[in-house]
Write a protein that holds these residues in place. Sequence first.
Motif, PDB file in Angstrom:
ATOM      1  N   ASN A  42       1.611   4.617   1.331  1.00  0.00           N
ATOM      2  CA  ASN A  42       1.108   5.043   2.472  1.00  0.00           C
ATOM      3  C   ASN A  42       2.889   6.137   2.758  1.00  0.00           C
ATOM      4  OD1 ASN A  42       3.041   3.680   3.989  1.00  0.00           O
ATOM      5  ND2 ASN A  42       1.382   2.305   4.943  1.00  0.00           N
ATOM      6  N   THR A  43       2.294   7.125   3.741  1.00  0.00           N
ATOM      7  CA  THR A  43       3.231   7.967   4.016  1.00  0.00           C
ATOM      8  C   THR A  43       4.357   6.964   4.162  1.00  0.00           C
ATOM      9  OG1 THR A  43       1.835   9.193   4.335  1.00  0.00           O
ATOM     10  CG2 THR A  43       4.009  10.011   5.324  1.00  0.00           C
ATOM     11  N   ARG A  44       5.243   5.940   5.005  1.00  0.00           N
ATOM     12  CA  ARG A  44       6.097   6.210   5.474  1.00  0.00           C
ATOM     13  C   ARG A  44       7.024   4.937   4.462  1.00  0.00           C
ATOM     14  NH1 ARG A  44       6.579   3.757  10.638  1.00  0.00           N
ATOM     15  NH2 ARG A  44       4.652   3.671  11.001  1.00  0.00           N
ATOM     16  N   ASN A  45       5.763   4.531   3.346  1.00  0.00           N
ATOM     17  CA  ASN A  45       6.296   3.571   2.139  1.00  0.00           C
ATOM     18  C   ASN A  45       6.929   4.915   1.173  1.00  0.00           C
ATOM     19  OD1 ASN A  45       5.868   1.263   3.051  1.00  0.00           O
ATOM     20  ND2 ASN A  45       3.400   1.074   2.430  1.00  0.00           N
ATOM     21  N   LYS A  54       0.486  -1.220   0.165  1.00  0.00           N
ATOM     22  CA  LYS A  54       0.004   0.080  -0.030  1.00  0.00           C
ATOM     23  C   LYS A  54       0.867   1.212   0.074  1.00  0.00           C
ATOM     24  CE  LYS A  54      -2.084   1.461   3.924  1.00  0.00           C
ATOM     25  NZ  LYS A  54      -3.245   1.245   5.213  1.00  0.00           N
TER      26      LYS A  54
END
Length: 135
Positions: free
Chosen positions: A4-7, A2
């Motif tokens: 998301n911000t972390r990725n 997914k």
Amino acid sequence: MKLNTRNLIAIILGTLMIYIGVHHFRNPRVYDNIVPSYLGYPRFWTLFSGIIEVVLGLGLIIYKWRSLSAKLLIVFYMIVYLANINMWINDIPFNGTQLNQFTHVIRLGIQILLILVCIWISRCNFSMGKTNKHL
């Protein structure tokens, strides 16, 4: 995976690490000058750190290797800061630019920020005495 911000941050940092690592090969003299003299063989350390940056940058981009790469980058950032300390203490210019005290403090802040970002990316939990079974 997914997005998301972390990725997204991991992919951006990974891309930057690859770029910086490649720059070690394209312009090694810039980095040779800041390798602490007690290590000897500055070109070796310049190229070696370039390889590490490319490999760990790729690791941040590849989800399967992201957590391990982020943890290894934490250690790497602490070790390569020796070159920044060498620049600071011995007033060595970087790429022809003499840095002032404020700039050195900013570089230290960036290094700390990078370490904190890698802790976040790796999902390390440094809580005192508590374990996190979900890691």
